[in-house]
Enzyme design. Structure first.
Site, PDB file in Angstrom:
ATOM      1  N   HIS A  43     -60.813 -70.339 -48.335  1.00  0.00           N
ATOM      2  CA  HIS A  43     -61.739 -69.629 -47.455  1.00  0.00           C
ATOM      3  C   HIS A  43     -62.669 -70.697 -46.751  1.00  0.00           C
ATOM      4  O   HIS A  43     -62.648 -71.684 -46.979  1.00  0.00           O
ATOM      5  CB  HIS A  43     -62.337 -68.290 -48.089  1.00  0.00           C
ATOM      6  CG  HIS A  43     -63.397 -68.965 -49.255  1.00  0.00           C
ATOM      7  ND1 HIS A  43     -64.534 -68.529 -49.635  1.00  0.00           N
ATOM      8  CD2 HIS A  43     -63.252 -70.150 -49.996  1.00  0.00           C
ATOM      9  CE1 HIS A  43     -65.081 -69.345 -50.394  1.00  0.00           C
ATOM     10  NE2 HIS A  43     -64.504 -70.165 -50.721  1.00  0.00           N
ATOM     11  N   CYS A  62     -68.984 -76.136 -47.636  1.00  0.00           N
ATOM     12  CA  CYS A  62     -68.132 -74.831 -47.596  1.00  0.00           C
ATOM     13  C   CYS A  62     -68.001 -74.395 -46.496  1.00  0.00           C
ATOM     14  O   CYS A  62     -67.164 -73.299 -46.217  1.00  0.00           O
ATOM     15  CB  CYS A  62     -68.834 -73.896 -48.839  1.00  0.00           C
ATOM     16  SG  CYS A  62     -68.584 -74.683 -50.495  1.00  0.00           S
ATOM     17  N   HIS A  68     -61.549 -74.373 -47.029  1.00  0.00           N
ATOM     18  CA  HIS A  68     -61.346 -75.123 -48.529  1.00  0.00           C
ATOM     19  C   HIS A  68     -60.746 -73.998 -49.559  1.00  0.00           C
ATOM     20  O   HIS A  68     -60.706 -72.902 -49.190  1.00  0.00           O
ATOM     21  CB  HIS A  68     -62.606 -75.660 -49.138  1.00  0.00           C
ATOM     22  CG  HIS A  68     -63.721 -74.755 -49.447  1.00  0.00           C
ATOM     23  ND1 HIS A  68     -64.437 -74.224 -48.371  1.00  0.00           N
ATOM     24  CD2 HIS A  68     -64.207 -74.312 -50.599  1.00  0.00           C
ATOM     25  CE1 HIS A  68     -65.130 -73.202 -49.010  1.00  0.00           C
ATOM     26  NE2 HIS A  68     -64.995 -73.334 -50.401  1.00  0.00           N
ATOM     27  N   HIS A  70     -59.860 -72.944 -53.701  1.00  0.00           N
ATOM     28  CA  HIS A  70     -60.044 -72.565 -55.145  1.00  0.00           C
ATOM     29  C   HIS A  70     -59.087 -71.985 -56.148  1.00  0.00           C
ATOM     30  O   HIS A  70     -58.115 -71.114 -55.512  1.00  0.00           O
ATOM     31  CB  HIS A  70     -61.377 -71.735 -55.460  1.00  0.00           C
ATOM     32  CG  HIS A  70     -62.338 -72.096 -54.703  1.00  0.00           C
ATOM     33  ND1 HIS A  70     -63.260 -73.149 -55.218  1.00  0.00           N
ATOM     34  CD2 HIS A  70     -63.287 -71.706 -53.427  1.00  0.00           C
ATOM     35  CE1 HIS A  70     -64.372 -73.249 -54.392  1.00  0.00           C
ATOM     36  NE2 HIS A  70     -64.062 -72.433 -53.253  1.00  0.00           N
ATOM     37  N   ASP A 108     -53.588 -63.785 -53.646  1.00  0.00           N
ATOM     38  CA  ASP A 108     -53.102 -65.027 -54.181  1.00  0.00           C
ATOM     39  C   ASP A 108     -52.293 -65.665 -53.177  1.00  0.00           C
ATOM     40  O   ASP A 108     -51.492 -65.163 -52.247  1.00  0.00           O
ATOM     41  CB  ASP A 108     -52.105 -64.736 -55.329  1.00  0.00           C
ATOM     42  CG  ASP A 108     -51.799 -65.920 -56.128  1.00  0.00           C
ATOM     43  OD1 ASP A 108     -52.418 -67.010 -56.017  1.00  0.00           O
ATOM     44  OD2 ASP A 108     -50.408 -65.914 -56.571  1.00  0.00           O
ATOM     45  N   HIS A 109     -52.424 -67.146 -52.937  1.00  0.00           N
ATOM     46  CA  HIS A 109     -51.945 -67.905 -51.891  1.00  0.00           C
ATOM     47  C   HIS A 109     -52.476 -67.301 -50.562  1.00  0.00           C
ATOM     48  O   HIS A 109     -51.400 -67.379 -49.478  1.00  0.00           O
ATOM     49  CB  HIS A 109     -50.654 -68.384 -52.023  1.00  0.00           C
ATOM     50  CG  HIS A 109     -50.260 -69.012 -53.312  1.00  0.00           C
ATOM     51  ND1 HIS A 109     -50.300 -68.483 -54.614  1.00  0.00           N
ATOM     52  CD2 HIS A 109     -50.091 -70.544 -53.236  1.00  0.00           C
ATOM     53  CE1 HIS A 109     -50.197 -69.633 -55.195  1.00  0.00           C
ATOM     54  NE2 HIS A 109     -50.057 -70.769 -54.573  1.00  0.00           N
ATOM     55  N   GLU A 153     -65.336 -68.886 -59.762  1.00  0.00           N
ATOM     56  CA  GLU A 153     -64.684 -69.780 -58.459  1.00  0.00           C
ATOM     57  C   GLU A 153     -64.390 -71.179 -58.830  1.00  0.00           C
ATOM     58  O   GLU A 153     -63.361 -71.579 -58.628  1.00  0.00           O
ATOM     59  CB  GLU A 153     -65.813 -69.803 -57.603  1.00  0.00           C
ATOM     60  CG  GLU A 153     -65.512 -70.493 -56.335  1.00  0.00           C
ATOM     61  CD  GLU A 153     -66.844 -70.390 -55.211  1.00  0.00           C
ATOM     62  OE1 GLU A 153     -66.508 -70.090 -54.084  1.00  0.00           O
ATOM     63  OE2 GLU A 153     -67.642 -71.251 -55.628  1.00  0.00           O
TER      64      GLU A 153
END
Length: 170
Positions: A43, A62, A68, A70, A108-109, A153
């Site tokens: 994100h 960020c 970037h 997580h 996810d992903h 996070e």
């Protein structure tokens, strides 16, 4: 003549004796059950309400234009009465399926800002991710059972959301 043998004492468990009346069923017991899941997503923290300079000042690295990522960890807690027949608050297989649908499938992903319509207009902070997960789970779980969503996070940055929608006026 020998003295009589000593009288045998009844053993007691709690307040019951072996010869006492039948006890009422135990009162309903409440419990909380938690299950964890992890997902990876990218994100960019960026608010359309702010200028590029204000976003960079507020979000720092960020706000990287390329985003970037997580490896998020989510712990979902439900609560309710322990069913006297099954001995469960919720079947963990069902909870696993609800979490798959509400968390893993949409997040996810994914690039949260580009792949998840909710975040097209909402900044993809961990706080807002927790709200997104809460709202998705609330639609799937039995009414009133969702207790808490906890989103990691990182090991140091954690958000807990319990469905509080607004802060009441004082």
């Amino acid at each position: 003549m020998e003295p009589p043998a000593p009288a045998r004492k009844l053993r007691q468990r709690g307040n019951r004796s072996r010869r006492g009346p039948a006890m009422a069923p135990p009162a309903a017991r409440l419990a909380r059950v938690s299950r964890a899941v992890s997902f990876s997503a990218s994100h960019r923290l960026h608010s359309k309400s702010l200028s590029d300079e204000e976003n960079l000042k507020l979000f720092g690295k960020c706000n990287n234009p390329n985003g970037h990522g997580h490896n998020y960890r989510v712990i979902v807690t439900v609560h309710g009465e322990i069913d006297p027949v099954s001995g469960m608050v919720i079947n963990l297989t069902d909870l696993k399926e609800y979490m798959q649908e509400a968390i893993l499938e949409p997040l996810d992903h994914k690039n949260l800002d580009k792949d998840v319509p909710y975040f097209a207009e909402v900044v993809s902070t961990t706080e807002n991710i927790a709200v997104f997960i809460w709202e998705n789970l609330k639609k799937l779980l039995p009414t009133g059972t969702l207790y808490k969503v906890k989103v990691y996070e990182t090991d140091q940055n954690i958000v807990v959301y319990k469905g509080e929608e607004t802060i009441s006026e004082k």
